[in-house]
Design an enzyme around this catalytic site. Structure first.
Site, PDB file in Angstrom:
ATOM      1  N   SER A 203      -9.795   2.415   3.094  1.00  0.00           N
ATOM      2  CA  SER A 203      -8.861   3.136   2.241  1.00  0.00           C
ATOM      3  C   SER A 203      -7.936   2.211   1.447  1.00  0.00           C
ATOM      4  O   SER A 203      -7.299   2.655   0.489  1.00  0.00           O
ATOM      5  CB  SER A 203      -7.997   4.084   3.090  1.00  0.00           C
TER       6      SER A 203
ATOM      7  N   LYS B 122       0.848  -1.201   0.000  1.00  0.00           N
ATOM      8  CA  LYS B 122       0.000   0.000   0.000  1.00  0.00           C
ATOM      9  C   LYS B 122       0.881   1.248   0.000  1.00  0.00           C
ATOM     10  O   LYS B 122       1.929   1.287   0.643  1.00  0.00           O
ATOM     11  CB  LYS B 122      -0.896  -0.033   1.250  1.00  0.00           C
TER      12      LYS B 122
ATOM     13  N   SER C 183     -10.291   0.056   7.355  1.00  0.00           N
ATOM     14  CA  SER C 183      -9.715   0.180   6.009  1.00  0.00           C
ATOM     15  C   SER C 183      -9.049  -1.076   5.462  1.00  0.00           C
ATOM     16  O   SER C 183      -8.610  -1.086   4.326  1.00  0.00           O
ATOM     17  CB  SER C 183      -8.705   1.331   5.974  1.00  0.00           C
TER      18      SER C 183
END
Length: 495
Positions: free
Chosen positions: A158, A78, A182
């Site tokens: 997210s 990420k 998330s």
């Protein structure tokens, strides 16, 4: 072996050990899948050179017989994790051009374990969002579609890029972070497994901060066994992170027996929300029946302060974000606005932050600054902190009464279309976190397991919440649920 990118971590590891496949072959298969999937906008910084170099080193290590479980396995990282010499922007314009001189502890541990980094994954800006629509790179897109409808769907947020990449078999697994859901919400939206470990289990050092008392890294994988393998590599004490727990990391995979006889699973009445879709309600009831059939005892429980969790979260998280994001000012790194003749330092701060932060980040910074201001600190921030303690106490009371894990829905709906919620009241978007934020406020481990499809053919997930530091037991309960649910659906390839 064809379609090597479709393997999970455990299958690929075993094939590597048997010499049926090399890490270079696995990596090349993933790199091709990534190049063919630009429509998903999941990978935003591709690193094929680093990937192939690490894959060759991993093959040599496997040959030498010195290879941990993650050795040679291609994964995505990420964009919130700092990676040395590779852009790490937290999906924000304000960090344009930032290439860290250091590696985050978690990505370093994965690299040390021999994992192969394929590139950086899309996300909501500074991890603020539930749909991956606040990214400077543009929306990440779910590989799933509703029936025959070709509307683009959100992979959740997210960690939307991570979820999309794992669900579409662009990588074998990915890192995510979870501040209010998330990891678990996007995992549920895309039919994969995502675990948020206990706060302090994974180091936060080198991960761009959103809300420091809530943020926690975790793996996003194709199944529970893979989650156990990757979590073990990510965990461990880090002296560079003052909140990192000095605890031994167990062999999580060895704890996956599937035997949950005699375990007490709590069903909290407060999670039965008004207007909850019948499909979610039905799936939840079926999940409880599956665990009961596997030998667990189902117990109705009460977590009385649950209804205050969302408002408390949306005071505490923006307050911490306002403080953490104050460092982005155009002075030392990242973007600096063009200044006019006569502009001073105040104008530089104002213009840089106005240009660099997206609307959602600006909104949360303003909310956070407001609740921390002298006149409102006690009315909002202090009160929210007290509510947080009450929520934590609710869980402690339930676990003290002998409950081993808690079963809830993971999300209040299946994935929705990109753009469907952005024009609405932002509170509608925040309601996506209704089942997940309590776990962050209490610092507990939580896992989302895919358990069924809705009438439009989209995945739905169930969440299990465990005792603090008891990820092994939680993973085993999730393993039993996964085995009973038998979820094997994959998105049809359209990209």
């Amino acid at each position: 072996m064809s379609d090597l990118n479709k393997l999970g971590l455990a299958e690929a590891r075993d094939a590597l050990r048997k010499g049926e496949v090399t890490s270079v072959e696995l990596t090349e298969s993933c790199l091709k899948a990534i190049d063919d999937a630009d429509a998903l906008n999941a990978f935003v910084h591709k690193t094929p050179e680093i990937a192939l170099e690490r894959a060759k080193a991993a093959d040599a290590r496997i040959k030498g017989g010195d290879a941990p479980s993650m050795c040679g396995l291609p994964i995505g990282i990420k964009d919130l994790f700092c990676t040395k010499g590779v852009p790490s922007q937290a999906a924000s314009k304000i960090l344009e051009g930032f290439k860290p001189e250091y590696e985050s502890t978690v990505s370093q541990q994965l690299a040390d374990a021999g994992a192969v980094m394929l590139g950086k994954l899309n996300m909501d800006e500074f991890a603020m969002g539930s749909s991956n629509e606040t990214s400077v790179y543009g929306n990440a897109v779910s590989p799933w579609r509703r029936g025959n409808d070709d509307a683009q769907l959100t992979p959740g947020g997210s960690s939307g890029g991570s979820a999309s990449a794992v669900a579409a078999d662009l990588c074998l697994a990915a890192t995510g972070t979870d501040t209010g859901g998330s990891i678990r919400q996007p995992a549920a939206f895309t039919g994969i497994t995502g675990i948020k470990p206990t706060y302090g289990r994974c180091s936060r050092w080198g991960i761009v901060a959103f809300a420091s008392s809530l943020d926690q890294a975790g793996p996003m994988t194709k199944n529970v066994r893979d989650a156990a393998i990757m979590l073990e590599a990510m965990c461990g004490h880090d002296p560079k992170d003052s909140t990192s727990a000095e605890l031994a990391v167990p062999n999580f995979e060895a704890m996956l027996t599937g035997d949950i006889k005699g375990k007490k699973i709590g069903i909290p009445k407060e999670y039965r929300m008004d207007g909850m879709p019948a499909e979610i309600e039905k799936l939840w009831a079926e999940g409880a029946e599956m665990l009961k059939a596997a030998g667990a005892e189902i117990v109705d429980i009460s977590l009385p302060h649950t209804k205050y969790a969302l408002p408390a979260y949306y005071v505490i998280a923006p307050a911490e974000a306002s403080s953490n994001l104050a460092r982005y000012d155009g002075v030392r790194y990242g973007r600096r606005a063009q200044l006019a003749q006569g502009d001073g330092i105040t104008e530089m701060y104002e213009k840089t932050r106005a240009e660099g932060f997206g609307h959602e980040v600006q909104r949360r910074v303003m909310v956070g600054t407001y609740v921390l201001s002298a006149g409102f600190y006690d009315a909002y921030y202090n009160r929210a902190r007290k509510v947080r303690t009450l929520i934590k106490n609710d869980f402690e009371d339930v676990f003290a009464a002998g409950i081993d894990a808690i079963l809830t829905p993971a999300t209040p709906s299946a994935s929705f279309g990109l753009g469907e919620m952005t024009d609405a009241d932002p509170v509608q978007m925040y309601l996506n976190d209704v089942f997940t934020v309590t776990v962050n406020l209490a610092g507990l481990p939580g896992i989302s397991v895919p358990a069924g499809l809705d009438k439009q053919g989209l995945p739905l997930g169930l969440q299990l919440i465990g005792r603090p530091w008891d990820e092994g037991d939680l993973l085993n309960t999730a393993y039993a649920l996964e085995s009973a649910a038998g979820f094997v659906a994959k998105p049809g390839k359209w990209w």
